[in-house]
Design a protein around this motif. Structure first.
Motif, PDB file in Angstrom:
ATOM      1  N   VAL A  53      44.464  23.356  52.416  1.00 14.47           N
ATOM      2  CA  VAL A  53      44.373  24.047  51.124  1.00 14.47           C
ATOM      3  C   VAL A  53      45.380  25.199  51.111  1.00 14.47           C
ATOM      4  CG1 VAL A  53      42.901  25.510  49.684  1.00 14.47           C
ATOM      5  CG2 VAL A  53      42.011  23.368  50.610  1.00 14.47           C
ATOM      6  N   ARG A  54      46.319  25.100  50.182  1.00 18.49           N
ATOM      7  CA  ARG A  54      47.342  26.139  50.082  1.00 18.49           C
ATOM      8  C   ARG A  54      46.858  27.234  49.139  1.00 18.49           C
ATOM      9  NH1 ARG A  54      51.957  23.483  46.146  1.00 18.49           N
ATOM     10  NH2 ARG A  54      50.553  23.043  44.396  1.00 18.49           N
ATOM     11  N   MET A  55      47.522  28.388  49.175  1.00 18.81           N
ATOM     12  CA  MET A  55      47.003  29.525  48.402  1.00 18.81           C
ATOM     13  C   MET A  55      47.420  29.496  46.944  1.00 18.81           C
ATOM     14  SD  MET A  55      49.223  32.728  49.626  1.00 18.81           S
ATOM     15  CE  MET A  55      49.289  32.325  51.349  1.00 18.81           C
ATOM     16  N   ARG A  56      48.391  28.636  46.606  1.00 15.22           N
ATOM     17  CA  ARG A  56      48.879  28.572  45.217  1.00 15.22           C
ATOM     18  C   ARG A  56      47.708  28.474  44.214  1.00 15.22           C
ATOM     19  NH1 ARG A  56      52.367  27.906  40.536  1.00 15.22           N
ATOM     20  NH2 ARG A  56      50.526  27.740  39.238  1.00 15.22           N
ATOM     21  N   GLU A 222      38.431  16.733  52.650  1.00 16.54           N
ATOM     22  CA  GLU A 222      38.922  15.716  51.709  1.00 16.54           C
ATOM     23  C   GLU A 222      40.120  16.175  50.886  1.00 16.54           C
ATOM     24  OE1 GLU A 222      36.243  12.719  49.986  1.00 16.54           O
ATOM     25  OE2 GLU A 222      34.658  14.137  50.508  1.00 16.54           O
ATOM     26  N   THR A 223      40.333  17.490  50.797  1.00 15.45           N
ATOM     27  CA  THR A 223      41.514  17.972  50.062  1.00 15.45           C
ATOM     28  C   THR A 223      42.809  17.418  50.652  1.00 15.45           C
ATOM     29  OG1 THR A 223      41.047  19.969  51.361  1.00 15.45           O
ATOM     30  CG2 THR A 223      40.766  20.127  48.978  1.00 15.45           C
ATOM     31  N   ASP A 224      42.857  17.282  51.973  1.00 15.96           N
ATOM     32  CA  ASP A 224      44.107  16.854  52.602  1.00 15.96           C
ATOM     33  C   ASP A 224      44.457  15.399  52.281  1.00 15.96           C
ATOM     34  OD1 ASP A 224      46.333  17.792  54.243  1.00 15.96           O
ATOM     35  OD2 ASP A 224      45.650  16.276  55.651  1.00 15.96           O
ATOM     36  N   PRO A 225      43.541  14.438  52.490  1.00 17.82           N
ATOM     37  CA  PRO A 225      43.896  13.074  52.088  1.00 17.82           C
ATOM     38  C   PRO A 225      44.132  12.938  50.580  1.00 17.82           C
ATOM     39  CG  PRO A 225      41.626  13.180  52.935  1.00 17.82           C
ATOM     40  CD  PRO A 225      42.281  14.480  53.247  1.00 17.82           C
ATOM     41  N   LEU A 238      38.235  19.001  43.915  1.00 16.98           N
ATOM     42  CA  LEU A 238      37.662  19.359  45.219  1.00 16.98           C
ATOM     43  C   LEU A 238      37.663  20.873  45.426  1.00 16.98           C
ATOM     44  CD1 LEU A 238      39.232  16.488  47.330  1.00 16.98           C
ATOM     45  CD2 LEU A 238      36.781  16.912  47.061  1.00 16.98           C
ATOM     46  N   LEU A 239      38.730  21.539  44.987  1.00 23.36           N
ATOM     47  CA  LEU A 239      38.773  23.002  45.143  1.00 23.36           C
ATOM     48  C   LEU A 239      37.629  23.655  44.365  1.00 23.36           C
ATOM     49  CD1 LEU A 239      42.574  23.917  44.960  1.00 23.36           C
ATOM     50  CD2 LEU A 239      41.144  23.600  46.978  1.00 23.36           C
ATOM     51  N   ARG A 240      37.369  23.149  43.163  1.00 23.24           N
ATOM     52  CA  ARG A 240      36.251  23.718  42.385  1.00 23.24           C
ATOM     53  C   ARG A 240      34.927  23.465  43.096  1.00 23.24           C
ATOM     54  NH1 ARG A 240      38.630  20.902  38.359  1.00 23.24           N
ATOM     55  NH2 ARG A 240      40.234  22.028  37.228  1.00 23.24           N
ATOM     56  N   HIS A 271      46.242  24.378  57.911  1.00 22.21           N
ATOM     57  CA  HIS A 271      47.647  24.554  57.539  1.00 22.21           C
ATOM     58  C   HIS A 271      47.675  24.626  56.023  1.00 22.21           C
ATOM     59  CE1 HIS A 271      47.394  20.389  56.281  1.00 22.21           C
ATOM     60  NE2 HIS A 271      46.822  20.141  57.446  1.00 22.21           N
ATOM     61  N   ALA A 272      48.792  25.116  55.483  1.00 24.41           N
ATOM     62  CA  ALA A 272      48.966  25.060  54.024  1.00 24.41           C
ATOM     63  C   ALA A 272      49.759  23.774  53.722  1.00 24.41           C
ATOM     64  CB  ALA A 272      49.679  26.313  53.545  1.00 24.41           C
ATOM     65  N   ARG A 273      50.497  23.740  52.651  1.00 22.49           N
ATOM     66  CA  ARG A 273      51.297  22.558  52.341  1.00 22.49           C
ATOM     67  C   ARG A 273      52.500  22.969  51.510  1.00 22.49           C
ATOM     68  NH1 ARG A 273      47.276  19.318  52.200  1.00 22.49           N
ATOM     69  NH2 ARG A 273      48.710  17.594  51.870  1.00 22.49           N
ATOM     70  N   GLY A 274      53.346  21.992  51.193  1.00 24.03           N
ATOM     71  CA  GLY A 274      54.580  22.286  50.483  1.00 24.03           C
ATOM     72  C   GLY A 274      54.341  22.692  49.037  1.00 24.03           C
ATOM     73  N   SER A 275      55.411  23.111  48.384  1.00 28.15           N
ATOM     74  CA  SER A 275      55.321  23.486  46.973  1.00 28.15           C
ATOM     75  C   SER A 275      56.110  22.465  46.143  1.00 28.15           C
ATOM     76  CB  SER A 275      55.866  24.894  46.755  1.00 28.15           C
ATOM     77  OG  SER A 275      57.197  24.963  47.216  1.00 28.15           O
TER      78      SER A 275
END
Ligand SMILES: [Zn+2]
Length: 341
Positions: A53-56, A222-225, A238-240, A271-275
């Motif tokens: 989960v990234r912070m964006r 599950e956010t990652d897959p 999923l974030l909600r 880890h976070a992820r790309g933008s």
């Protein structure tokens, strides 16, 4: 030298010696205070990780440049976490404020970072298929001091428990083989996303209510897959849902705190992820992967909100911080988030 000059020299020397003595006592006192264990340890520390989960979306909301962002309003997708929990605790890693919280393992892949989070150091693991971590970890610290019954681990990422050497009695919900290998992963339809994490949080909440362990670790994943298969609507949903889970955890912890229990909640990601178009991926060479974050609240945590500036930290600092909160260690690795450390 005259007698007067001699007396002055003795006086000056005495003053200098006195000043040095005071300074030394003050310095060693400060050092001792920083090296002392937390006066009253936490009864329960809960560590929650949200995979990739990234912070964006935490800070700014849905990215309108990504298909499936829909008509989501601007502003955080996790209003409880950012609007209720963080103001009563802390948030590390807001780039707009110059706060930096980076990857524990520079490779930017899940398992190496879970191992770095728990070991407090970079391990030899470079991919998701790794042998069990060697040497001491947060898990071994808790089990060695309090016994395996004081540990609870809840995740649907089955490979995590052997890789972290979680004792079998502490992993009632460490299901095997539910993820990894995205190319061949079952294509879940939208209504199915979230079912595994929902079951995990239910089980973890039951444990927290019935017999709170000293250390409870919950890994939602599950956010990652969902991101790897490019399903942005599922990722946002999923974030909600995760925000609701954090509210449920915080509510239960607040209820326990009202009865006199000392409880702490820490939340981060492996880890976070790309933008932009890179949002699906995370890796050492995907910019953004290293922009991690940490939120915490409860016993021992200073109510400082979103931290600004400060030294660069990483998820390798979490192990010593949790050990400090549990009275297992004397090194408060993140003194800026702690009360009186
Ligand atoms: Zn991951």
């Amino acid at each position: 030298m005259t007698r007067k000059a001699g007396r002055l020299a003795v006086l000056f020397g005495g003053v200098l010696a006195l000043w040095l003595a005071v300074a030394l006592v003050a310095w060693s006192g400060t050092r001792d205070a920083r090296r002392a264990p937390l006066a009253v340890p936490a009864d329960t520390v809960v560590l929650l990780t949200l995979d990739g989960v990234r912070m964006r979306e935490l800070l700014l909301g849905a990215d309108p440049g990504l298909s499936g962002a829909g008509g989501d309003p601007r502003g955080t997708l996790m209003p409880f976490l950012m609007g209720a929990l963080v103001p009563e605790g802390v948030f590390l890693g807001d780039p707009a404020r110059g706060s930096r919280f980076g990857l524990g393992h520079p490779v930017g892949v899940s398992m190496p970072n879970y191992q770095a989070l728990f070991a407090g150091r970079v391990t030899a693991c470079l991919r998701n298929e790794c042998p069990p971590v060697r040497g001491g970890t947060l898990i071994t610290s808790v089990v060695d001091r309090f016994g395996a019954g004081a540990l609870g681990v809840f995740t649907s990422y089955g490979a995590l428990c052997p890789a972290l050497r979680v004792p079998p009695e502490a992993q009632p919900r460490c299901s095997a083989g539910l993820r990894r290998g995205y190319a061949g992963a079952p294509r879940q339809t939208a209504p199915e996303w979230g079912a595994r994490d929902a079951a995990i949080i239910d089980a973890a909440l039951q444990r927290l209510r019935a017999a709170p362990p000293r250390f409870l670790y919950i890994a939602l994943e599950e956010t990652d897959p969902a991101a790897h298969v490019g399903n942005y609507p599922a990722y946002l949903r999923l974030l909600r849902e995760y925000d609701g889970y954090i509210r449920a955890l915080a509510t239960e912890l607040a209820r326990q705190a009202a009865t006199g229990r000392r409880v702490t909640l820490l939340i981060t990601a492996d880890h976070a992820r790309g933008s932009g178009d890179g949002w699906r991926q995370h890796r050492w060479n995907v910019p953004g992967t290293d922009d991690l974050w940490l939120a915490a609240a409860g016993h021992g945590i200073a109510p400082r909100g979103r931290l600004a500036e400060g030294p660069a930290r990483s998820s390798r600092d979490v192990r010593a911080t949790v050990e400090y909160l549990l009275g297992l260690g004397v090194r408060p690795a993140l003194p800026e988030i702690l009360n009186g450390a």
